[in-house]
Scaffold this motif. Structure first.
Motif: not given
Length: 394
Positions: A154-163, A319-335
């Motif tokens: 669900g994260l959309t605001e990110f960058q992949v730096e390549v070297g 860290l990915l989950h932390q980013a999802v939480q801090r950016q307030r991205i809503e994940l589907p709730k379990p049934d």
């Protein structure tokens, strides 16, 4: 003493309730993307021989490993790095495989960081390794897979730096810097500490006009146009080939439609010294560390057997989950779970009704009447013969 035992050691934590459910949902999504790209699962032990991750492999520093001994006196370590473990497996099980091998995993790694760094010592890693292919296509595929994996959360605001390690290595060779000087310079540039670059260059006798390229390394990051600036700094064939390779990877990632997530950093140097070509890291806001890192390591598997060109990445689920939480991205709730409230006389009816819901894919829990007060927030279903009739259960 008993109360103290309720707490976890420093650097690890419990994950439960909604947070655990979200974490597992993200892991499932990551795993699905890895499978869609044709990668097959592999699991390695949580602990291995120390030599799998020793200094010669270019893995984690020895002081940052959890070490212990087996009955024969062999030094063992909790797995601090997934890639050398996969490399060992590849050398053992896929040595004579002619086709490209695609492996993926989700597992925990253990690094004994200093308590002042604020990092977890146990983290969940998801990643992949593409083995037996040294093409530009393979590099682009793995970077695309990383981007797709992050998007699945669900994260959309990110960058992949390549070297590319070849750019730095080419400059070092052109300047005639010693192996010891290169190691020190690598550490300085990796930490963007340009103030000490001059000391190393002076001690190595590097001419001022050639030293300028090393000063610029820490500033060579940005969009694809930065490759032109890098190209103007050197005439070394290896460094120029690295830049051209990055251009080719970029063009393929444009076909994937992922160019908006890409930036370039010619001064990127990873703490893992086994990387030999393209390297990359993923970043987002509100998280102080890279979400993921990876690159090409064409010489690592050869340390365990026959050399196989390889590339992969590791994505830190924590860290990915932390980013999802801090950016307030809503994940589907379990049934929602159906709560079945019953007395002793209706225990069998409760079992029938619970089985009906579960066979229909609906979670259900059974709760005796005496435990229901204050424990049920959704009203629940009182179980009796009429309840079974409502659902057509005989």
């Amino acid at each position: 003493m008993e109360r103290k035992l309720l707490h976890t050691p420093e650097g690890v934590r419990d994950i439960y309730n909604d947070e655990c459910a979200e974490r597992l949902l993200i892991q499932d999504r990551l795993h699905n993307v890895l499978k869609l790209y044709g990668y097959k699962d592999i699991q390695t032990p949580s602990f291995e021989f120390f030599d799998i991750f020793n200094k010669e492999r270019g893995s984690v520093a020895s002081k940052n490993m959890f070490k212990f001994f087996d009955r024969e006196g062999n030094t063992l370590v909790l797995r601090p790095d997934m890639t050398p473990a996969i490399a060992r497996c590849a050398a053992k099980y896929f040595e004579n495989e002619k086709e490209t091998v695609r492996l993926c995993y989700i597992g925990n790694s253990f690094i004994n960081n200093s308590r002042y760094q604020g990092r977890l010592k146990e983290t969940t890693q998801a990643g992949c390794e593409l083995i037996g292919n040294n093409s530009t296509d393979a590099d682009a595929e793995v970077i695309a897979l990383l981007i797709d994996s992050i998007l699945s959360s669900g994260l959309t605001e990110f960058q992949v730096e390549v070297g590319h390690i070849g750019f730095f290595s080419g400059l070092v060779k052109e300047a005639g810097i010693s192996e010891a000087g290169e190691a020190e310079l690598r550490e300085i540039i990796r930490n963007k500490n340009i103030f000490r670059v001059g000391e190393i260059l002076e001690s190595e006798g590097v001419p001022d006009e050639m030293g300028e390229s090393f000063y610029r390394l820490a500033q060579l990051f940005g969009n694809v146009e930065i490759l032109k600036e890098a190209e103007a700094l050197t005439k070394n064939p290896a460094a120029l080939a690295a830049i051209e390779h990055l251009r080719e990877v970029y063009e393929l990632l444009k076909v994937y439609g992922f160019e908006r997530y890409l930036t370039f950093d010619l001064g990127m140097l990873n703490e893992h010294n086994y990387y030999t070509g393209v390297i990359f890291q993923a970043y987002t806001y509100n998280v102080g560390e890279p979400l993921a890192g990876g690159g090409r390591y064409d010489k690592l598997i050869g340390q365990f057997g026959k050399e196989r060109p390889s590339i992969g990445f590791t994505l830190t689920v924590d860290l990915l989950h932390q980013a999802v939480q801090r950016q307030r991205i809503e994940l589907p709730k379990p049934d929602a779970v159906k709560t079945l409230i019953y007395d002793g006389a209706n225990a069998a009816n409760a079992v029938k009704l619970a089985s009906f819901f579960r066979n229909s894919g609906i979670p259900a829990r059974m709760l005796p009447t005496e435990q229901a007060d204050g424990a049920v927030t959704d009203g629940g279903i009182t179980v009796d013969a009429s309840a079974l009739e409502r659902y057509g259960i005989k």
